[in-house]
Design an enzyme around this catalytic site. Structure first.
Site: not given
Ligand SMILES: Cc1cc2nc3c(=O)[nH]c(=O)nc-3n(C[C@H](O)[C@H](O)[C@H](O)COP(=O)(O)OP(=O)(O)OC[C@H]3O[C@@H](n4cnc5c(N)ncnc54)[C@H](O)[C@@H]3O)c2cc1C
Length: 386
Positions: A241-242
């Site tokens: 997700e980062e």
């Protein structure tokens, strides 16, 4: 990716938020080296923007990750990278594992207030001796009765000077490096924690990044996220997700660089004609815009696969790699056509040039992304195709 009315509403809400609450103050915050995080996070939390794909049970909107990516893209309309970075740390870097694997009690105590904008979080993975080599980190959390006692330090921790908690990756046993780590939520006001003054960075000036030191810091074992020893695996998932956030978040900023450069090149005359009339320049602008569209397509494709529950390690790594490389290419090319004006500190393209440099380093450097992609292509010596 097919966008619904709801996607467009989130896009509009974030856009309005950036236009009203962020952009008018960016120049001032960049000079000060900080922004009023509590105030901004509270306002974003009130609009639901800090919990778009987080569980409704803890105050989130419960939408799939495509909605978060639309928000990430739109936060990129901020005229600096620092504020969106801080917001991304909160939404896509320090809370995904907590939201997915944390106990209800832990989520009630930390996730709910993070979504509401009442608490600020940070993510503690990197150390001075372990940035790219996450498995080599040295911070320990040793069991003592019902507690963990934490010793060590974390380097380059964004948001830490103002944070209420850190999502910490630490060694909880002497086992092999990939199975000896746990993610632990540690309140930043726990005795034994000290935070250095903010580091003096090349870019991302309005966000604050510092070192965090742990000296016999005691927290209850119930603050651990998920199973003991599963921290490395959870952090690798959290990185997806980062990396998608980072890639999505850069798109609109790069388009802004192209747009303002086109405007400037229409006004600026050399040798009796506008700069833009030189074919080398207008062709370059067209080429850069095409590359940005290609990045957008890759980000959307990765996101679509992610929302279908597929493993997007390869695609997210590709998107992050492409974003970092393209960010450098677009800002460098655009800066060139501003001539001396581009070399001035407060020029919008020079700020982007400095800010986007982080994308090729933070959250796994370009070479780390290439290593992951090679491994999953089956061309890393000694590794099987994933
Ligand atoms: C502004 C900023 C904010 C950050 N925020 C956070 C945060 O909030 N939380 C957090 O945990 N971390 C954070 N980081 C840390 C960031 O994730 C690390 O800097 C990054 O992972 C690189 O680690 P390193 O700096 O130790 O570089 P090193 O590991 O020392 O690597 C140096 C360079 O060597 C190259 N390299 C490394 N390994 C290889 C290899 N195997 N093959 C070929 N080349 C290689 C890469 O080009 C790399 O950039 C932040 C960093 C910065 C600068």
């Amino acid at each position: 990716m097919l966008f619904t009315q709801e996607h467009e509403e989130i896009r509009r809400t974030v856009r309005n938020f950036v236009d009203k609450e962020i952009n008018p103050y960016v120049d001032e915050w960049e000079k000060e080296g900080r922004f009023p995080m509590r105030e901004i996070f509270k306002k974003a939390g009130d609009l639901g923007l800090l919990g778009i794909s987080k569980p409704e049970k803890f105050g989130g909107m419960g939408l799939d990750y495509s909605y978060s990516i639309v928000a990430a893209e739109e936060f990129g309309t901020a005229h600096c990278g620092g504020v969106p970075l801080s917001i991304g740390v909160q939404t896509d870097m320090c809370t995904p594992a907590l939201a997915r694997f944390g106990s209800d009690e832990l989520r009630e105590e930390f996730l709910r207030p993070a979504i509401a904008g009442d608490m600020i979080g940070c993510i503690g993975v990197s150390e001075t001796g372990a940035g790219s080599d996450v498995a080599g980190l040295k911070t320990t959390a040793r069991k003592d009765g019902g507690d963990y006692v934490i010793n060590g330090h974390k380097m380059w921790i964004t948001n830490s000077p103002q944070a209420d908690f850190i999502c910490l990756l630490a060694n909880t046993s002497d086992d092999k490096p990939h199975v000896n780590k746990s993610l632990i939520v540690v309140p930043m006001n726990t005795p034994g924690i000290t935070v250095s003054p903010p580091l003096d960075k090349l870019g991302m000036r309005s966000s604050q990044t510092a070192q965090v030191f742990f000296d016999n810091v005691r927290v209850p074992q119930r603050y651990r996220i998920g199973a003991e020893g599963a921290g490395f695996m959870m952090q690798m998932l959290q990185f997806q997700e980062e990396r998608l956030f980072g890639a999505a978040n850069i798109i609109k900023g790069l388009e802004y660089c192209v747009d303002v450069t086109i405007d400037y090149c229409k006004q600026r005359h050399t040798f009796g004609q506008p700069l833009i009339d030189n074919q080398v320049i207008h062709f370059r602008m067209a080429e850069l815009q095409t590359e940005i569209e290609a990045l957008r397509a890759l980000v959307y494709h990765a996101t679509e696969q992610y929302t279908k529950g597929r493993d997007v390690t390869k695609l997210a790594s590709m998107a992050k790699l492409k974003a970092g490389r393209l960010g450098r290419e677009v800002t460098d090319s655009c800066l060139q056509y501003w001539g001396g004006m581009g070399f001035m500190w407060d020029n919008p393209v020079s700020r982007a040039y400095r800010d986007v440099r982080l994308v090729s380093i933070g959250g796994g450097a370009d070479e780390i992304m290439l290593g992951i992609i090679c491994k999953l292509m089956g061309i890393l010596p000694g590794k099987k195709k994933g």
